[in-house]
Design an enzyme around this catalytic site. Sequence first.
Site, mmCIF file in Angstrom:
data_model
loop_
_atom_site.group_PDB
_atom_site.id
_atom_site.type_symbol
_atom_site.label_atom_id
_atom_site.label_comp_id
_atom_site.label_asym_id
_atom_site.label_seq_id
_atom_site.Cartn_x
_atom_site.Cartn_y
_atom_site.Cartn_z
ATOM 1 N N CYS A 1 -3.050 5.168 2.738
ATOM 2 C CA CYS A 1 -1.803 5.850 2.385
ATOM 3 C C CYS A 1 -0.821 4.946 1.641
ATOM 4 C CB CYS A 1 -1.152 6.462 3.622
ATOM 5 S SG CYS A 1 -0.604 5.281 4.876
ATOM 6 N N HIS B 1 2.242 6.213 8.787
ATOM 7 C CA HIS B 1 1.778 6.963 7.619
ATOM 8 C C HIS B 1 2.931 7.182 6.651
ATOM 9 C CE1 HIS B 1 -1.139 9.344 5.490
ATOM 10 N NE2 HIS B 1 -0.408 10.439 5.542
ATOM 11 N N HIS C 1 -0.400 12.451 -0.244
ATOM 12 C CA HIS C 1 -0.700 11.299 0.608
ATOM 13 C C HIS C 1 -2.196 11.088 0.681
ATOM 14 C CE1 HIS C 1 -1.703 13.814 4.359
ATOM 15 N NE2 HIS C 1 -1.441 14.673 3.408
#
Length: 201
Positions: free
Chosen positions: A107, A160, A172
């Site tokens: 990510c 994240h 993402h």
Amino acid sequence: MKNSLLYCLAAASMVLSFFFEQAPATSDRLLVASSQQASFLSGLLPSEAGDEPRVLTPSDSVAYNKAAERLGIETSYTENESLLESVVSWLGTPYRYGSSSKSGTDCSGFVTRVFKEVYGLTLQRSSRSMFSSVQRVDKKDMQTGDLVFFRRGPGQPIYHVGIYLKDRKFAHAACNGGVMVSSLDQAYYSRNFYAAGRVDR
């Protein structure tokens, strides 16, 4: 035979004269419509330098629409086209922890590469360190290009990060699907959303 040839030439002449009489009117209408569209949209579009409005060309419109369609968003033609196109070019890239290439990325690798490609900025490599260097933004004030951060409950570390697009959608690199577009309204992301941040650019 000679008469037939003359009749054919006369018919062709009539068709061509009709075409040339009509073409300027059509062309003028297109020019007026085109200039009206450019005039209307120029007030909406910032220029690259940020000092004067940029006129949207037909090819810009096509590019915006294609990128927006791939990302599942409605464009207002004010979003950064380079950002949208860069994100589209990464869609489907598989997830690979610790990597940041189109053969595999995690990510934060995805976010750092897109920001480098689009803005020429070098971001911190981890989602936690990225969060420490952004300006916090209220969820209702998020704009295209802001970062969205997630954690698994109060007191838990950020794990994240993604790039906010619009319409509550963000891009993402997910562990279970690679680079994709998801919605902040999906139960998992709604539950784990922590904050949004804006990078000074």
